[in-house]
Design a protein around this motif. Structure first.
Motif, PDB file in Angstrom:
ATOM      1  N   ILE A 510       3.179  11.859  10.572  1.00  0.00           N
ATOM      2  CA  ILE A 510       1.726  11.527  10.612  1.00  0.00           C
ATOM      3  C   ILE A 510       1.135  11.473   9.102  1.00  0.00           C
ATOM      4  CG2 ILE A 510      -0.489  12.530  11.192  1.00  0.00           C
ATOM      5  CD1 ILE A 510       0.960  13.610  13.634  1.00  0.00           C
ATOM      6  N   LEU A 511       1.657  12.259   8.222  1.00  0.00           N
ATOM      7  CA  LEU A 511       1.105  12.341   6.855  1.00  0.00           C
ATOM      8  C   LEU A 511       1.604  11.141   6.173  1.00  0.00           C
ATOM      9  CD1 LEU A 511       1.670  15.905   5.612  1.00  0.00           C
ATOM     10  CD2 LEU A 511      -0.509  14.820   6.041  1.00  0.00           C
ATOM     11  N   ASN A 512       2.768  10.621   6.270  1.00  0.00           N
ATOM     12  CA  ASN A 512       3.265   9.125   5.999  1.00  0.00           C
ATOM     13  C   ASN A 512       2.531   8.145   6.244  1.00  0.00           C
ATOM     14  OD1 ASN A 512       5.402  10.456   4.215  1.00  0.00           O
ATOM     15  ND2 ASN A 512       6.993  10.501   5.842  1.00  0.00           N
ATOM     16  N   GLU A 513       2.271   8.368   7.715  1.00  0.00           N
ATOM     17  CA  GLU A 513       1.240   6.983   8.130  1.00  0.00           C
ATOM     18  C   GLU A 513       0.167   7.121   7.311  1.00  0.00           C
ATOM     19  OE1 GLU A 513       1.342   7.630  12.248  1.00  0.00           O
ATOM     20  OE2 GLU A 513       3.430   7.045  12.483  1.00  0.00           O
ATOM     21  N   ARG A 514      -0.639   8.170   7.332  1.00  0.00           N
ATOM     22  CA  ARG A 514      -1.787   8.217   6.487  1.00  0.00           C
ATOM     23  C   ARG A 514      -1.770   8.077   5.087  1.00  0.00           C
ATOM     24  NH1 ARG A 514      -3.902  14.377   8.981  1.00  0.00           N
ATOM     25  NH2 ARG A 514      -4.383  13.537  11.204  1.00  0.00           N
ATOM     26  N   LEU A 515      -0.664   8.428   4.524  1.00  0.00           N
ATOM     27  CA  LEU A 515      -0.364   8.113   3.170  1.00  0.00           C
ATOM     28  C   LEU A 515      -0.257   6.561   2.919  1.00  0.00           C
ATOM     29  CD1 LEU A 515       0.200   8.957   0.171  1.00  0.00           C
ATOM     30  CD2 LEU A 515       2.433   9.213   0.636  1.00  0.00           C
ATOM     31  N   TYR A 519      -2.276   4.115   0.500  1.00  0.00           N
ATOM     32  CA  TYR A 519      -1.823   3.095  -0.165  1.00  0.00           C
ATOM     33  C   TYR A 519      -2.475   1.647  -0.183  1.00  0.00           C
ATOM     34  CZ  TYR A 519       1.968   6.204  -2.059  1.00  0.00           C
ATOM     35  OH  TYR A 519       2.543   7.256  -2.825  1.00  0.00           O
ATOM     36  N   ASP A 520      -2.723   1.243   1.174  1.00  0.00           N
ATOM     37  CA  ASP A 520      -3.250  -0.039   1.441  1.00  0.00           C
ATOM     38  C   ASP A 520      -4.733   0.373   1.034  1.00  0.00           C
ATOM     39  OD1 ASP A 520      -0.688  -0.780   2.685  1.00  0.00           O
ATOM     40  OD2 ASP A 520      -1.456  -0.064   4.583  1.00  0.00           O
ATOM     41  N   GLU A 521      -5.344   1.115   1.076  1.00  0.00           N
ATOM     42  CA  GLU A 521      -6.903   1.185   0.727  1.00  0.00           C
ATOM     43  C   GLU A 521      -6.752   1.115  -0.853  1.00  0.00           C
ATOM     44  OE1 GLU A 521      -8.203   4.470   2.491  1.00  0.00           O
ATOM     45  OE2 GLU A 521      -8.719   3.620   4.573  1.00  0.00           O
ATOM     46  N   LEU A 522      -5.819   1.870  -1.305  1.00  0.00           N
ATOM     47  CA  LEU A 522      -5.567   1.802  -2.941  1.00  0.00           C
ATOM     48  C   LEU A 522      -5.306   0.591  -3.211  1.00  0.00           C
ATOM     49  CD1 LEU A 522      -5.829   3.678  -5.236  1.00  0.00           C
ATOM     50  CD2 LEU A 522      -3.266   4.122  -5.176  1.00  0.00           C
TER      51      LEU A 522
END
Length: 740
Positions: A510-515, A519-522
């Motif tokens: 789940i954390l990887n999905e959020r990360l 990243y996409d937002e970054l």
């Protein structure tokens, strides 16, 4: 001539069909359909006056008339009808009858297609009714508060009842050999308590018969057995599995004679359906106790079996409860503590407490953590490698580990036995529990290796020991055995650990999905900075430069203001560039390859010096061992560190910068040193943070991002970076790269 030693002749002896009976009674067998006599013991003549040949083929009714059988019982035919209707004759045995005026106990049993009738004297040399003493004796036996006392009481009470010279409680161990764990004897006899007897003394098929016949008497080892005959020459021997009079193996008879025993009596002790042990009674003169006395003894044995089963279960359940509570406690830690390793080994209750081990090793996430007494971590790593090849099931256990893995003989004091379980076979993650070696002195009743003798056909076979003098064996490289309760607790805690690992893996997913979303937002944010901010900044700079160059009417304050605007926009451009660079370092894939550090450092030196005004700088490059890394990122690291060294030492006279590499164990360590302004000790913990600049560095140009980028790249290479510095003396940065 070559010989083959037959070590299993005892185990193969067909003791259930000896073809003979003991001589203190006689036997007939009748066909279960016709009731005609099919087998008869030859000694029937001594008891009845009728020869065996004359009785064969006669019907049971005729036999009853010939022997003038009488008593307060039904006819033999009626008794046989009753026996046929039941699988066992225990409910009707024994039947007290008169044969030609003498009292006998008649015992009926089943044998394949026949019914067996055995006649024993109703008289016993006990001289009293044993059944009347049972109640008091059972009460005394059960008064024992623990298993040892219970068994000792049992030996004492049984000796009082049957009055044999020696009464022993004999327990079978897992490998089949036995040990005398309780004993009551006549004073003049030497003690057998604590002696061990090899498994071959009571062979496998004999132990199976002890589960069927719960008592067994050998009245006189010196009496001649009587053959059981039949009128059919090719008839199979009569199966005497359930017989009371069944003759004894010649090997066992010789065994008893070698011990000086002339009569023996045994009572089977059964626990959980298996032969737990025997009440073994020896007499040093012939003894006969009648069926009723033996039956009463069997009852005592059954009560004792139930009691020891209960006491053993009680003790086992207490230990199991302790182990289960430890497993439950650890399960609670796993649910509360995010630090998986600490939850297993860092609290008051640890993995060690799940078993009776003295130490445990947790091999997880590339690390080895230990609790208690264990081998060294290097030795544990060797054990783990061995287990990867030899551990095929989820759990592996042995109490003789050094005899299997000979390297463990060097540290058997902490690893005489191991119990291991997989957490992840693919990752080589496991838990290993250790028990120390227990050097044991086992006292055997004579050398357990029976003498080997040659038979007539040239085959070597075992024969009974002739000497029972105590023979001591030192057993090394063994630990206390692992109990089923320990393995049960290990399986439970393993299940809880696997569940916790899977739960954590889901959390990481789940954390990887959020990360990934971050990243996409970054990336979107980076695009906004690079496009939406750079464009207006470029416009501000361009218009400022245009005003400054084309308008001669501007006064000095206005010109200075425009000049500051231009420098500010340049600085913002640099910061935007550095921020974008920092954000992308963590996500960039490494392209690892050998790097020629000499070539790389000389190129960086050339570029750095070419950008400087000619001056007095001492720039030295020492040893340059190669490293493995991403050449682009490693170039960034050393370019940044060398630029900083040159920049912050620029006011020193003479200015000194040095780069040097050296091999240390499994690492290559590089240093970049200068004799510049140094770093205040109050800023040591902030050196690698974003936008953090020291007070004494404000007069030097910089963004406060470079060292943060360096640290990120170094960590991405699984390397280490640190520094040493003193104000006004200079700074040394160190980077350590692993060689493997």
């Amino acid at each position: 001539m070559s010989y083959q030693v037959d070590l299993t002749n005892c185990d193969r002896e067909p003791i259930h069909i000896p073809g003979k009976i003991q001589s203190h009674g006689f036997l007939i067998a009748v066909n279960s359909k016709t009731y005609n006599i099919s087998y008869v013991s030859e000694n029937v003549d001594a008891f009845t006056g009728f020869t065996a040949i004359n009785l064969l083929g006669k019907n049971i009714t005729e036999f009853e008339q010939l022997l003038k059988i009488s008593g307060d019982v039904a006819s033999l035919q009626q008794l046989l009808n009753l026996a046929k209707a039941t699988k066992t004759s225990d409910t009707i045995n024994p039947l007290t009858i008169d044969v030609k005026g003498l009292g006998y106990n008649l015992i009926i049993s089943h044998s394949l297609n026949d019914l067996v009738l055995e006649f024993e004297s109703a008289e016993s040399d006990l001289g009293y009714d044993i059944q009347k003493t049972i109640g008091r004796s059972v009460s005394e036996i059960l008064s024992g508060k623990n298993l040892d006392t219970l068994l000792q009481n049992a030996a004492l009470e049984i000796k009082k009842i049957i009055n044999y010279d020696r009464v022993m409680i004999y327990k079978f161990n897992d490998d089949g050999h036995g040990e005398v764990i309780a004993e009551v004897k006549n004073d003049h006899l030497e003690p057998f308590l604590g002696l061990h007897y090899p498994a071959s003394d009571i062979p496998k098929q004999a132990r199976e018969l002890y589960k069927i016949n719960l008592t067994r008497i050998i009245a006189d080892v010196n009496s001649e057995s009587s053959a059981v005959v039949t009128f059919e020459e090719d008839a199979a021997p009569l199966d005497l599995t359930h017989s009371c009079l069944r003759a004894v193996s010649p090997i066992h008879i010789q065994y008893l004679k070698n011990m000086g025993v002339e009569s023996s009596f045994s009572i089977s002790l059964i626990a959980h359906g298996e032969l737990w042990g025997l009440v073994a009674c020896h007499n040093y003169s012939p003894r006969f106790i009648d069926y009723k006395a033996r039956d009463a003894s069997k009852l005592i044995g059954q009560i004792l079996s139930s009691a020891l089963e209960y006491r053993q279960d009680e003790e086992d359940n207490t230990k199991l409860l302790e182990l289960t509570e430890a497993a439950d406690t650890i399960s609670g830690y796993l649910k509360k503590d995010p630090d998986f390793t600490y939850a297993l080994i860092g609290n008051n209750v640890t993995l060690k407490d799940v078993t009776t081990a003295t130490g445990v090793a947790l091999i997880y996430n590339g690390e080895i953590d230990v609790v208690g007494q264990t081998p060294t971590k290097e030795q544990i790593a060797e054990i783990a490698e061995w287990l990867k090849t030899n551990m095929t099931d989820t759990v592996y256990s042995t109490h003789r580990f050094p005899t299997i893995f000979t390297a463990a003989q060097q540290y058997s004091d902490v690893a005489g036995g191991i119990l291991a379980c997989w957490l992840s076979k693919e990752l080589g993650e496991m838990i290993i529990w250790f028990k120390p070696e227990q050097v044991t002195s086992i006292k055997w009743a004579g050398n357990p290796e029976k003498p080997v003798e040659e038979t007539k056909d040239g085959l070597l076979q075992l024969s009974p020991r002739k000497s029972f003098e105590s023979w001591t064996q030192i057993v090394k490289f063994t630990s206390e055995k692992w109990k089923n309760d320990e393995i049960t607790a290990v399986l439970k805690v393993r299940e809880d650990i696997i569940y916790a690992i899977n739960r954590k893996a889901n959390e990481i997913r789940i954390l990887n999905e959020r990360l990934q979303l971050a990243y996409d937002e970054l990336d979107t944010f980076s695009y906004t900075i690079s496009h939406d901010l750079r464009t207006p900044l470029s416009s501000i700079k361009n218009y400022s430069e245009l005003l400054l160059s084309s308008n001669n009417s501007l006064d000095e304050p206005a010109k200075k203001m425009l000049d500051r605007i231009i420098k500010g926009t340049d600085k913002m451009h640099m910061l935007i560039k550095e921020i974008l660079h920092y954000s992308r370092v963590g996500r960039a894939d490494l392209e690892m390859s050998p790097i020629n550090m000499g070539l790389l450092l000389r190129e960086i030196k050339r570029e750095v010096l070419s950008a400087l005004k000619p001056g007095n700088i001492e720039f030295t490059i020492g040893e340059t061992p190669s490293i493995i890394g991403d050449s682009v990122m490693i170039t960034q690291v050393f370019t940044n560190l060398i630029n900083n060294a040159v920049k912050y030492s620029s006011k020193s006279i003479p200015q000194k910068v040095a780069v040097h590499g050296e091999m240390q164990n499994n690492e290559v360590i590089y240093s970049v040193s200068d004799n510049g302004v140094g770093i205040d000790i109050n800023y040591y913990n902030r050196v690698f943070e974003l936008f953090k600049r020291m007070d004494n560095a404000m007069e030097f140009e910089g963004s406060g991002v470079g060292l943060a980028i360096v640290k990120r790249i170094v960590e991405k290479h699984n390397a280490r970076i640190w520094f040493e510095s003193k104000l006004g003396i200079g700074t040394v940065f160190y980077i350590s790269f692993k060689t493997s």
